[in-house]
Design a protein around this motif. Structure first.
Motif, PDB file in Angstrom:
ATOM      1  N   ALA A   6      24.520   5.392 -30.735  1.00  0.00           N
ATOM      2  CA  ALA A   6      23.390   4.460 -30.715  1.00  0.00           C
ATOM      3  C   ALA A   6      23.941   3.042 -30.738  1.00  0.00           C
ATOM      4  CB  ALA A   6      22.464   4.719 -31.901  1.00  0.00           C
ATOM      5  N   THR A   7      24.812   2.765 -29.772  1.00  0.00           N
ATOM      6  CA  THR A   7      25.524   1.491 -29.756  1.00  0.00           C
ATOM      7  C   THR A   7      24.729   0.375 -29.075  1.00  0.00           C
ATOM      8  OG1 THR A   7      26.714   2.406 -27.873  1.00  0.00           O
ATOM      9  CG2 THR A   7      27.877   2.359 -29.971  1.00  0.00           C
ATOM     10  N   GLY A   8      23.504   0.685 -28.622  1.00  0.00           N
ATOM     11  CA  GLY A   8      22.645  -0.372 -28.107  1.00  0.00           C
ATOM     12  C   GLY A   8      23.095  -0.938 -26.777  1.00  0.00           C
ATOM     13  N   ASN A  12      25.577  -0.343 -23.810  1.00  0.00           N
ATOM     14  CA  ASN A  12      26.921  -0.545 -24.349  1.00  0.00           C
ATOM     15  C   ASN A  12      27.646   0.807 -24.438  1.00  0.00           C
ATOM     16  OD1 ASN A  12      29.179  -1.336 -25.709  1.00  0.00           O
ATOM     17  ND2 ASN A  12      28.099  -1.942 -27.587  1.00  0.00           N
ATOM     18  N   ILE A  58       8.114  -3.521 -34.878  1.00  0.00           N
ATOM     19  CA  ILE A  58       9.475  -4.022 -34.708  1.00  0.00           C
ATOM     20  C   ILE A  58      10.076  -4.571 -36.002  1.00  0.00           C
ATOM     21  CG2 ILE A  58       9.019  -4.563 -32.274  1.00  0.00           C
ATOM     22  CD1 ILE A  58       9.212  -7.544 -33.063  1.00  0.00           C
ATOM     23  N   ILE A  80      13.830 -11.957 -23.020  1.00  0.00           N
ATOM     24  CA  ILE A  80      14.655 -12.682 -23.984  1.00  0.00           C
ATOM     25  C   ILE A  80      14.665 -14.177 -23.676  1.00  0.00           C
ATOM     26  CG2 ILE A  80      17.040 -12.965 -24.818  1.00  0.00           C
ATOM     27  CD1 ILE A  80      17.301  -9.905 -24.680  1.00  0.00           C
ATOM     28  N   ALA A 114      13.493   3.129 -28.462  1.00  0.00           N
ATOM     29  CA  ALA A 114      14.668   3.369 -29.302  1.00  0.00           C
ATOM     30  C   ALA A 114      14.283   4.192 -30.529  1.00  0.00           C
ATOM     31  CB  ALA A 114      15.298   2.039 -29.714  1.00  0.00           C
ATOM     32  N   PRO A 142      15.088  -0.376 -22.410  1.00  0.00           N
ATOM     33  CA  PRO A 142      15.649  -1.001 -23.626  1.00  0.00           C
ATOM     34  C   PRO A 142      14.619  -1.748 -24.468  1.00  0.00           C
ATOM     35  CG  PRO A 142      16.192  -2.332 -21.714  1.00  0.00           C
ATOM     36  CD  PRO A 142      15.328  -1.191 -21.224  1.00  0.00           C
ATOM     37  N   ILE A 143      13.721  -1.016 -25.087  1.00  0.00           N
ATOM     38  CA  ILE A 143      12.731  -1.612 -25.971  1.00  0.00           C
ATOM     39  C   ILE A 143      12.696  -0.853 -27.294  1.00  0.00           C
ATOM     40  CG2 ILE A 143      11.207  -2.629 -24.240  1.00  0.00           C
ATOM     41  CD1 ILE A 143       9.477  -0.029 -24.562  1.00  0.00           C
ATOM     42  N   TRP A 144      12.188  -1.528 -28.301  1.00  0.00           N
ATOM     43  CA  TRP A 144      12.182  -0.981 -29.650  1.00  0.00           C
ATOM     44  C   TRP A 144      11.428   0.356 -29.765  1.00  0.00           C
ATOM     45  CZ3 TRP A 144      14.794  -1.843 -33.958  1.00  0.00           C
ATOM     46  CH2 TRP A 144      14.315  -1.242 -35.103  1.00  0.00           C
ATOM     47  N   PRO A 145      10.178   0.446 -29.267  1.00  0.00           N
ATOM     48  CA  PRO A 145       9.456   1.719 -29.447  1.00  0.00           C
ATOM     49  C   PRO A 145      10.214   2.912 -28.851  1.00  0.00           C
ATOM     50  CG  PRO A 145       7.939   0.019 -28.715  1.00  0.00           C
ATOM     51  CD  PRO A 145       9.319  -0.556 -28.602  1.00  0.00           C
ATOM     52  N   PHE A 180      21.788 -14.629 -26.264  1.00  0.00           N
ATOM     53  CA  PHE A 180      20.710 -14.751 -27.244  1.00  0.00           C
ATOM     54  C   PHE A 180      20.283 -13.351 -27.679  1.00  0.00           C
ATOM     55  CE2 PHE A 180      16.246 -15.781 -28.478  1.00  0.00           C
ATOM     56  CZ  PHE A 180      16.486 -16.874 -29.286  1.00  0.00           C
ATOM     57  N   ILE A 181      21.169 -12.702 -28.423  1.00  0.00           N
ATOM     58  CA  ILE A 181      20.945 -11.311 -28.792  1.00  0.00           C
ATOM     59  C   ILE A 181      20.898 -11.148 -30.302  1.00  0.00           C
ATOM     60  CG2 ILE A 181      21.973  -8.976 -28.724  1.00  0.00           C
ATOM     61  CD1 ILE A 181      20.935  -9.818 -26.006  1.00  0.00           C
ATOM     62  N   GLY A 225      18.306   5.177 -27.741  1.00  0.00           N
ATOM     63  CA  GLY A 225      18.129   3.731 -27.768  1.00  0.00           C
ATOM     64  C   GLY A 225      18.604   3.054 -26.498  1.00  0.00           C
ATOM     65  N   ASP A 226      18.956   1.787 -26.642  1.00  0.00           N
ATOM     66  CA  ASP A 226      19.323   0.971 -25.481  1.00  0.00           C
ATOM     67  C   ASP A 226      20.548   1.510 -24.731  1.00  0.00           C
ATOM     68  OD1 ASP A 226      17.271  -0.659 -26.274  1.00  0.00           O
ATOM     69  OD2 ASP A 226      18.495  -2.481 -26.480  1.00  0.00           O
TER      70      ASP A 226
HETATM   71  C1  LIG Z   1      16.251 -11.395 -28.725  1.00  0.00           C
HETATM   72  C2  LIG Z   1      15.679 -10.010 -28.589  1.00  0.00           C
HETATM   73  C3  LIG Z   1      14.314  -9.799 -28.783  1.00  0.00           C
HETATM   74  C4  LIG Z   1      13.774  -8.523 -28.653  1.00  0.00           C
HETATM   75  N1  LIG Z   1      12.423  -8.379 -28.848  1.00  0.00           N
HETATM   76  C5  LIG Z   1      11.862  -7.160 -28.687  1.00  0.00           C
HETATM   77  C6  LIG Z   1      10.456  -6.971 -28.869  1.00  0.00           C
HETATM   78  O1  LIG Z   1       9.704  -7.897 -29.181  1.00  0.00           O
HETATM   79  N2  LIG Z   1       9.933  -5.739 -28.675  1.00  0.00           N
HETATM   80  C7  LIG Z   1      10.727  -4.681 -28.328  1.00  0.00           C
HETATM   81  O2  LIG Z   1      10.205  -3.591 -28.164  1.00  0.00           O
HETATM   82  N3  LIG Z   1      12.058  -4.818 -28.177  1.00  0.00           N
HETATM   83  C8  LIG Z   1      12.646  -6.029 -28.335  1.00  0.00           C
HETATM   84  N4  LIG Z   1      14.003  -6.171 -28.148  1.00  0.00           N
HETATM   85  C9  LIG Z   1      14.788  -4.969 -27.803  1.00  0.00           C
HETATM   86  C10 LIG Z   1      15.136  -4.160 -29.057  1.00  0.00           C
HETATM   87  O3  LIG Z   1      15.739  -5.015 -29.997  1.00  0.00           O
HETATM   88  C11 LIG Z   1      16.092  -3.031 -28.686  1.00  0.00           C
HETATM   89  O4  LIG Z   1      15.468  -2.189 -27.733  1.00  0.00           O
HETATM   90  C12 LIG Z   1      16.483  -2.176 -29.892  1.00  0.00           C
HETATM   91  O5  LIG Z   1      17.082  -2.963 -30.877  1.00  0.00           O
HETATM   92  C13 LIG Z   1      17.422  -1.057 -29.478  1.00  0.00           C
HETATM   93  O6  LIG Z   1      17.866  -0.356 -30.611  1.00  0.00           O
HETATM   94  P1  LIG Z   1      19.267   0.393 -30.619  1.00  0.00           P
HETATM   95  O7  LIG Z   1      19.374   1.023 -31.954  1.00  0.00           O
HETATM   96  O8  LIG Z   1      19.375   1.244 -29.408  1.00  0.00           O
HETATM   97  O9  LIG Z   1      20.372  -0.721 -30.421  1.00  0.00           O
HETATM   98  P2  LIG Z   1      20.714  -2.010 -31.317  1.00  0.00           P
HETATM   99  O10 LIG Z   1      19.564  -2.440 -32.120  1.00  0.00           O
HETATM  100  O11 LIG Z   1      21.330  -2.964 -30.355  1.00  0.00           O
HETATM  101  O12 LIG Z   1      21.823  -1.469 -32.327  1.00  0.00           O
HETATM  102  C14 LIG Z   1      23.106  -1.104 -31.905  1.00  0.00           C
HETATM  103  C15 LIG Z   1      24.063  -1.325 -33.055  1.00  0.00           C
HETATM  104  O13 LIG Z   1      25.288  -0.695 -32.785  1.00  0.00           O
HETATM  105  C16 LIG Z   1      26.353  -1.563 -33.128  1.00  0.00           C
HETATM  106  N5  LIG Z   1      27.506  -1.177 -32.319  1.00  0.00           N
HETATM  107  C17 LIG Z   1      27.722  -1.424 -31.004  1.00  0.00           C
HETATM  108  N6  LIG Z   1      28.884  -0.884 -30.599  1.00  0.00           N
HETATM  109  C18 LIG Z   1      29.409  -0.271 -31.674  1.00  0.00           C
HETATM  110  C19 LIG Z   1      30.601   0.482 -31.887  1.00  0.00           C
HETATM  111  N7  LIG Z   1      31.477   0.699 -30.908  1.00  0.00           N
HETATM  112  N8  LIG Z   1      30.831   0.973 -33.116  1.00  0.00           N
HETATM  113  C20 LIG Z   1      29.938   0.762 -34.110  1.00  0.00           C
HETATM  114  N9  LIG Z   1      28.810   0.062 -33.973  1.00  0.00           N
HETATM  115  C21 LIG Z   1      28.542  -0.456 -32.769  1.00  0.00           C
HETATM  116  C22 LIG Z   1      25.807  -2.924 -32.831  1.00  0.00           C
HETATM  117  O14 LIG Z   1      26.514  -3.915 -33.545  1.00  0.00           O
HETATM  118  C23 LIG Z   1      24.363  -2.792 -33.292  1.00  0.00           C
HETATM  119  O15 LIG Z   1      24.217  -3.073 -34.638  1.00  0.00           O
HETATM  120  C24 LIG Z   1      14.583  -7.431 -28.303  1.00  0.00           C
HETATM  121  C25 LIG Z   1      15.947  -7.634 -28.116  1.00  0.00           C
HETATM  122  C26 LIG Z   1      16.503  -8.899 -28.247  1.00  0.00           C
HETATM  123  C27 LIG Z   1      17.964  -9.088 -28.034  1.00  0.00           C
END
Ligand SMILES: Cc1cc2nc3c(=O)[nH]c(=O)nc-3n(C[C@H](O)[C@H](O)[C@H](O)COP(=O)(O)OP(=O)(O)OC[C@H]3O[C@@H](n4cnc5c(N)ncnc54)[C@H](O)[C@@H]3O)c2cc1C
Ligand code: SF4
Ligand code: SF4
Lengths: 146, 340
Positions: B23-25, B159, A73, B71, B213, B208-211, B44-45, B191-192
């Motif tokens: 990949a807006t999470g 999202n 991570i 979280i 994504a 919705p987890i890092w691995p 708490f994000i 991703g998420d």
């Molecule tokens: C507090 C916390 C702790 C976590 N701990 C763990 C952990 O220990 N292990 C684990 O596996 N997972 C953990 N997670 C989950 C993990 O962070 C997510 O699964 C991962 O980040 C998803 O990646 P992503 O790229 O899909 O989305 P994100 O990382 O959420 O990235 C999405 C990005 O898109 C941007 N965005 C959104 N909308 C738009 C738009 N319209 N235009 C442009 N940009 C936009 C956002 O600002 C963001 O930067 C945790 C999450 C949180 C909140």
């Protein structure tokens, strides 16, 4: 890539590989000093598995498709694009153990004192894995594949 | 006719694309209740949220965390370390309900309550009371207690705002195939935000987890540059902890029906607990509390759908490992004899 392979047929389970792994990753590169003086003595990055009469030493396979690297991570776990060696950048590691969760070999050791993931780096510093060098039965080999 | 492929930015500019990845999470879910406008209420994000919380919470601050999931759990750990008086309010009958069963949750709960963290189950907030700032929290179960901070941690939802009003298919998340492609050619999601294939339930769901994504992003990227790559599918997996208590779980941990076999082992002196869920001859899920070393061996058994019938009786052993695998399976893995 060159990796450490175990020959279970000739392993006697003496665990000297563990001893020399500890030594190689200790501040002191000497067995006696590592055991006597190193207050932060590292854990072995090898597991000797045993179920008599079978035993063998198992360490990171430096997977092509390394799941630990993908799952990490923080980006601490990285695979060197040139050498293929998978190492943990302990400055970045936060000890979340996500790599422990995904490593199918169970090859990552949790260093809970320092809260970092500890794993075989093929003794990158010295060039030759200490476990291979010191196995009295040649039950470990360092080569390009069996 | 060639279709023009553009995205429009907020400022009205257009950017053309050959391939597009969404990949807006996720975004935090906040329930519609009275009093949300009061100060010191947050989610708490993002790092900024954690930082601002850290600077405004003082020792003995009364912090309410709504949601005892992953979280909320980590927020509780951090806030307790800051000396705050923490109360978790959880709608389910146990904390970490998506990754723990009752038994493991009770071990973890004891660790938290031992530190003075209060946990209120089977209820949620009904109203937030105060003038400018939050002063009290009123729960659905009738309880009211003082609070100076409140954190919503009841989950993230995909999202999908950015695809609203388009023909891109959305269920909970953006629906993708095994190549991470949406129903539109050249448009991918990962991703998420994505609802991708889960190999254990054999259908799509948001994980919705890092691995997940990472792997989805990688699959999408490869396909987007023309390297055909289909994912085997992901499944839920988590490694989380509270101070000296470690939790690693994966897959199906609370089997939905009696077609699954469950093996458990507990050592209450060591606060350790181990549960393995099998379907036929395959491991499909596990929970490990504290005794988490080499957890990935079980994850590997799930991922590679290994037939565990030859070594089923050894799965629970403290020293379970490759030594109990059939020789050909062990050798194929350890000596790189597998066809990749
Ligand atoms: C507090 C916390 C702790 C976590 N701990 C763990 C952990 O220990 N292990 C684990 O596996 N997972 C953990 N997670 C989950 C993990 O962070 C997510 O699964 C991962 O980040 C998803 O990646 P992503 O790229 O899909 O989305 P994100 O990382 O959420 O990235 C999405 C990005 O898109 C941007 N965005 C959104 N909308 C738009 C738009 N319209 N235009 C442009 N940009 C936009 C956002 O600002 C963001 O930067 C945790 C999450 C949180 C909140
Ligand atoms: S630590 Fe495990 S997953 Fe990572 S490269 Fe080594 S064997 Fe593979
Ligand atoms: S323990 Fe360290 S190396 Fe392993 S996943 Fe977490 S941050 Fe990465």
């Amino acid at each position: 890539m060159k990796k450490v392979y175990a020959k279970e047929e000739v392993c006697v389970g003496c665990k000297l590989c563990e001893v020399y792994c500890i030594t190689s990753h200790s501040r002191y590169k000497d067995v006696l000093k590592a055991y006597k003086f190193d207050s932060n003595r590292p854990a072995p990055r090898i597991v000797v598995e045993e179920n008599r009469p079978l035993s063998f030493s198992l360490q990171c396979r430096h997977c092509d498709d390394a799941p630990c690297v993908k799952a990490c991570i923080t980006g601490a776990m990285q695979k060197d694009p040139v050498t293929g060696v998978v190492t943990c950048d302990t400055d970045k590691c936060v000890g979340c153990w996500t790599c422990v969760l995904v490593c199918g070999f169970g090859a990552i050791v949790r260093d809970t004192n320092n809260k970092i993931a500890s794993k075989c780096d093929l003794c990158a510093e010295s060039g030759e894995p200490a476990c291979v060098k010191n196995c009295p039965n040649e039950a470990l080999v360092y080569e390009g594949g069996i | 006719m060639r279709i023009k492929k553009n995205v429009m930015l907020e400022n009205g500019d257009f950017v053309s694309y050959d391939k597009l990845l969404i990949a807006t999470g996720g975004k935090p879910f906040v329930p519609p209740i009275n009093g949300l406008e009061k100060k010191n209420i947050q989610t708490f994000i993002k790092l900024d949220e954690a930082k601002s919380l850290k600077s405004s919470v003082k020792p003995n601050s009364k912090v309410v965390i709504v949601g005892g999931g992953l979280i909320g759990f980590k927020a509780a750990e951090g806030l307790h370390e800051l000396g705050a008086d923490v109360t978790i309010v959880e709608l389910a009958d146990r904390i970490l309900s998506t990754i723990l069963d009752n038994e493991s949750a009770s071990i973890v709960t004891k660790r938290l309550t031992g530190d003075g963290i209060k946990i209120k189950l089977n209820t949620t907030v009904d109203e937030i009371i105060g003038d400018d700032y939050i002063k009290e929290v009123h729960l659905k179960n009738g309880e009211t207690f003082p609070a100076d901070h409140l954190i919503f941690a009841i989950g993230v939802t995909p999202n999908t705002d950015v695809v609203k009003g388009t023909s891109i298919k959305v269920n909970r998340g953006i629906l993708v195939d095994k190549n991470m492609k949406t129903n539109l050619d050249d448009v991918y999601a990962a991703g998420d935000v994505a609802e991708g294939y889960d190999m254990l339930i054999d259908s799509n769901r948001v994980v919705p987890i890092w691995p997940s994504a990472y792997m989805q992003g990688e699959t999408a990227g490869l396909n987007m540059v023309g390297i055909e790559n289909a994912t085997k599918g992901t499944f839920p997996m988590n490694s989380i902890g509270y101070k000296d208590t470690y939790i690693i779980t994966a897959g199906i941990i609370n089997p939905p029906d009696s077609s699954y076999d469950v093996i458990t082992k507990a050592d209450y002196d060591k606060n350790s607990y181990k549960k393995i869920v099998l379907k036929g001859n395959n491991v499909v899920g596990f929970i490990l509390i504290n005794d988490v070393d080499r957890a990935g061996i079980y994850t590997g058994l799930i991922r590679d759908r290994i037939d565990v019938s030859p070594f089923k009786d050894h799965l629970m052993k403290d020293d379970f490992g490759y030594v109990y695998f059939p020789k050909d399976l062990r050798k194929s893995k350890m000596l790189d004899l597998e066809v990749h």
